[in-house]
Design an enzyme around this catalytic site. Structure first.
Site, mmCIF file in Angstrom:
data_model
loop_
_atom_site.group_PDB
_atom_site.id
_atom_site.type_symbol
_atom_site.label_atom_id
_atom_site.label_comp_id
_atom_site.label_asym_id
_atom_site.label_seq_id
_atom_site.Cartn_x
_atom_site.Cartn_y
_atom_site.Cartn_z
ATOM 1 N N GLU A 479 0.809 -1.229 0.000
ATOM 2 C CA GLU A 479 0.000 0.000 0.000
ATOM 3 C C GLU A 479 0.840 1.277 0.000
ATOM 4 O OE1 GLU A 479 -4.016 -1.565 2.266
ATOM 5 O OE2 GLU A 479 -2.380 -0.762 3.495
ATOM 6 N N ILE A 480 2.053 1.215 -0.502
ATOM 7 C CA ILE A 480 2.881 2.424 -0.530
ATOM 8 C C ILE A 480 2.305 3.419 -1.540
ATOM 9 C CG2 ILE A 480 5.209 3.329 -0.773
ATOM 10 C CD1 ILE A 480 4.904 1.303 1.498
#
Length: 931
Positions: A479-480
């Protein structure tokens, strides 16, 4: 060719013969002690181990019962030292002696004392995987590993090393311990919303003393075996007509040979027949690596397939000769022949558009040239302490995955890079492992020292697991791109472009080349959730141009994750994301009473007791406070709303029974919500979005607490895993009721690769089990044909058009019978599936007591369940403490007069079979009845 950086960790091959010129001493056979000023005493220790576990074995602490995750924080704050007794019997005629650690967690100092009273020490800060110390200056017969010291309390101090870095306010996500993003340690060790924060320390993997012969010695640090189609490129689909290429690279310790030779032998795994033997060409020596390549012209080995009925493959044996013409040394086995996996993110073609697929880009997996539907879940660390995770335990967990009709697990970051045996088990059982580098929900430093360290980490792990056919993908982190960059954009819009650049610097400009230089058989995505890429130019400074929000309305591009804790829209199809692939979605629930009783005292078994609330970490505390009632109340309230909005509210007079009923009710909501989403996503395989994957959050638990898991800590299945097993069957029938418009549609969905045909029977009953007159105007049976990887609508109406006397007293029973060929099979198989629909929420239904009867056959070891007086919804079989296993079917519907005979698989039994006397059965009626 192959790329290796610095001391890129050591992988010991302990079975290598002494003929290789090495003498290996396993330090787990030595006697060790553990000490600390905080303890003020010395206790026996194991090796490998972790401090908490040695203290537990010594009786210093207890299990993390109740609130012990808070009470044991003094352990993480202290410094700890492991000391060996003198290690005797080492050889004195060897040229060099090396001390090899496969894993030290995390800030460690090693001090060595040998008979000459000379001390050698080296600080390790931190160790990403394995490490090896430089050769000791003299070979002695006795060595004392005086100290392997682990520093505690560093989470606050580490920030001083990065004073030059200032993060935007309200962007970084702290769960409990701060500053985790500076440390290359399992990030969930510092807390997550589904687990505790023990921040364990210790020598968590094996260690060895390796002595190398003066003349001829080889010690294998790592092996990279890359098997791919000729001319294959990571981001393009391989040409399946091309021959196989084997590119082998061995990282060694010791003097590099001048003219080595390498050879491979390919055998049929089952018969042992040798299919071919080849000498590798273009053998080169660079750094500490020896590399060679060969093309396997004319060889057509059996291929590995996910979730195949029979995993039939070929095994590759790799050998090395130090000097040309000398006897080869076997240095590696178990390279299973498999077409490399390909993550297709290419633009939608005109041919696809003509098939009804919406414009945009693909986002799906392909194996052996076949696109397929990925069905599975997300794997988290199965325990807070990896040293008590055994091969048997993972094998049992993976068996539940296979039985649950799942073919893929996303190995979430940020836990630990999985042990080799876990990939071995996935290979055996046909489970794909989407793997990720350990970066999650945070912005990370990008200075040269940090990047150099993580580059070594990535190179080592890509090379280490590359030979496994179960490896499906490398992703840069969790989820960067989809979470952290938008958080920056919201909190500090003027800094957004800077942090996009920092993201690209690490996850694309650094990580992508490292992956591509060490494998041609695996695709790479810089983040778990993305909109895909615009183009790839390997000569550009940023070789992959991400799409970000450069999207067009009506087009679909990437994968999605989805969490919506507004329970009012839990079953609103319009609230679900429409994309090409769903990699994360879910809602939390309580574990069962039996699991709670493992960790919580009887007097605390209330839904909102202090202990239960503080073991709930959703929402997380955001720091080290021990009174997280306010944030926890959010998560507890969400579960409560899920129950009271849709299900009968439990109200039992006995507080244990009431607690158990509430726990079960939260599981019903969770399972129904996941089922609703997965039916929606699977139906999307035949919709314009061409949706080809659903991986729900999450597979299993790390401890006893509320979480998103389908399998509780200890192995008990929640309602969720049973329902997922059902809805992940190859061909399913699914009702879609839009409670706003009143529309009711029935779809058949198939993940077979070729068409399937059959019939669906539709039967309306009232809740007493009587047929509704005229079948409410619905056809009793509908024939269908559904294409491969597709869905088809077989019936549609509006509730207002149905002849239902009372929608609160009606249930539609759907029964599918079909025939088709399973993937990678030429045989026709009979397939069945059952489902149902009600047109009111369960809490509003006019349910009656179904009069359930329960029997047990000791001869057949099966349970018989029968409904005698009404329709039984959510029929639930349960078993007592003292046994772990699962029923072959659970959480099902029974009509009056219908009898089911259901088997039970026993995994553990400490009751000597007495557990069968305490099997229970209940239904939605029992949730409603006051007791």
């Amino acid at each position: 060719m192959r790329h290796s950086i610095g001391l890129a960790a050591a992988l010991l091959a302990p079975t290598l013969p002494v003929a290789l010129g090495q003498h290996i001493r396993d330090l787990s056979s030595e006697k060790w002690t553990l000490s600390s000023r905080a303890l003020n005493r010395t206790v026996p220790a194991q090796f490998p181990s972790q401090v908490h576990l040695d203290l537990l074995r010594a009786g210093v602490i207890g299990e993390y019962h109740g609130l012990n995750d808070f009470n044991l924080r003094w352990i993480a704050a202290a410094n700890w030292t492991y000391t060996s007794q003198p290690i005797k019997g080492l050889l004195d005629n060897y040229g060099s002696t090396w001390l090899v650690f496969d894993g030290l967690d995390t800030f460690a100092t090693i001090s060595i004392l040998w008979t000459a009273n000379r001390i050698h020490g080296q600080s390790v800060s931190p160790v990403s995987g394995s490490m090896y110390l430089p050769a000791l200056e003299a070979c002695q017969r006795r060595i004392l590993i005086r100290k392997v010291s682990f520093r505690g309390g560093v989470t606050a101090e580490v920030n001083t090393c990065y004073l030059h870095i200032e993060w935007p306010d309200d962007v970084q996500l702290t769960y409990e311990y701060p500053n985790r993003w500076f440390m290359r340690k399992e990030q969930s060790d510092f807390g997550w919303d589904w687990g505790p924060a023990f921040a364990p320390a210790g020598p968590w993997k094996p260690a060895y003393i390796v002595q190398l012969d003066k003349k001829e010695s080889v010690y294998v640090l790592n092996t990279d075996l890359d098997i791919y189609r000729k001319n294959q490129i990571n981001y393009l689909p391989p040409d399946q007509s091309q021959p196989w290429v084997v590119n082998a690279s061995i990282d060694i310790l010791g003097p590099l040979p001048a003219k080595p030779t390498m050879s491979i032998e390919v055998r049929d795994t089952h018969s042992g027949t040798i299919l071919t033997s080849r000498t590798l060409n273009n053998v080169s020596v660079a750094g500490n690596a020896i590399t060679g390549v060969t093309v396997l012209d004319g060889l057509n080995p059996k291929l590995w397939w996910p979730q195949s009925s029979v995993i039939r493959t070929s095994t590759m044996f790799l050998s090395l000769s130090k000097v040309e013409g000398t006897r080869p040394w076997p240095v590696w086995t178990n390279g299973r022949a498999s077409a490399p996996f390909f993550l297709n993110q290419r633009n939608i073609t005109e041919v696809q558009r003509a098939q009804g697929i919406a414009p945009g880009a693909n986002w799906h997996f392909e194996v052996n040239g076949h696109e397929f539907y990925a069905k599975g879940s997300n794997l988290i660390p199965p325990d807070s302490f990896w040293t008590r995770v055994t091969e048997e335990r993972i094998s049992r967990l993976f068996d539940a995955v296979v039985v649950g009709n799942q073919n893929m697990l996303r190995v979430w970051s940020s836990g630990a890079y999985l042990h080799d045996y876990i990939y071995d088990l996935a290979d055996e059982k046909g489970i794909l492992l989407w793997s990720e580098f350990e970066f999650s929900d945070a912005l990370y430093p990008s200075d040269d020292a940090f990047l150099e360290n993580v580059a070594a980490e990535i190179v080592y792990n890509v090379r280490r697991v590359n030979h496994h056919p179960s490896l499906a993908l490398w992703a840069g982190g969790n989820e960067i791109e989809s979470l952290m960059l938008p958080r920056v954009k919201d909190a500090a819009p003027s800094s957004y472009s800077y942090y996009v650049g920092e993201y690209e610097k690490m996850y694309i400009s650094l990580f992508l080349p490292l992956v591509y230089e060490n494998t041609r058989s695996i695709s790479y995505s810089p983040s778990s959730t993305t909109e895909g890429y615009l183009y790839i130019d390997l000569s550009a400074p940023v070789p992959m141009a991400e799409r970000y929000d450069n999207t067009t309305s009506g087009s679909y591009y990437g994968d999605t994750d989805h969490y919506d804790y507004d329970t009012s829209v839990a079953f609103d199809y319009g609230s679900y994301p429409v994309g090409r692939f769903a990699n994360e979605f879910g809602f939390h629930s309580m574990p069962s009473l039996q699991t709670w009783q493992q960790a919580v005292d009887t007097e605390d078994l209330y839904f909102n007791s202090s202990v239960v609330m503080l073991r709930n970490h959703h929402d997380p505390a955001g720091g080290l406070m021990t009174d997280n009632y306010a944030n926890s109340a959010t998560g507890m309230g969400e579960m409560t709303m899920g129950v009271i909005s849709y299900y009968p509210i439990p109200s039992k007079s006995d507080h244990i029974s009431n607690f158990s009923a509430w726990c079960h009710a939260t599981q019903l909501f969770q399972a129904d919500m996941y089922k609703s989403q997965i039916q929606f996503y699977r139906r999307g395989s035949g919709m314009p979005e061409r949706q080809l994957g659903s991986l729900y959050w999450q597979l299993e638990d790390i401890w006893q607490a509320p979480s998103w898991a389908g399998i509780e800590y200890g192995g008990r299945w929640k309602v969720l895993h049973h329902v997922m097993r059902d809805i992940y069957q190859p061909v399913i029938v699914s009702p879609f009721w839009n409670y706003t418009t009143g529309s009711l549609d029935v779809y058949v969905t198939s993940d077979l690769w070729s068409p399937a045909a059959g019939t669906v029977d539709l039967t309306w009953l009232d809740l007493s089990g009587r047929p509704i007159a005229g079948n409410a105007g619905t056809p009793k049976s509908v024939p269908f044909t559904v294409g491969g990887l597709n869905s088809t609508r077989i019936y549609g109406t509006n509730v207002s058009s149905l002849g239902l006397p009372d929608t609160k007293d009606a249930v539609l029973i759907l029964s599918l019978s079909a025939h088709g060929r399973l993937p990678n099979s030429d045989r026709t198989t009979n397939l069945t599936h059952e489902n149902y629909a009600t047109l009111s929420w369960p809490k509003d239904l006019k349910i009656v007591d179904p009069g359930l009867k329960l029997g047990y056959s000791s001869k057949k070891t099966t349970v018989t369940v029968e409904a005698t007086s009404g329709v039984s919804l959510y029929t639930w079989l349960d078993y007592p403490e003292g046994v772990v296993g699962y029923f072959e079917e659970n959480a099902f519907v029974l009509a009056p007069g219908e009898k089911k005979e259901i088997g039970f698989t026993v995994l553990d039994d400490t009751t000597n079979g007495a557990w069968v006397r305490n099997i229970t059965v209940q239904s939605l009626w029992d949730q409603k009845v006051r007791g």
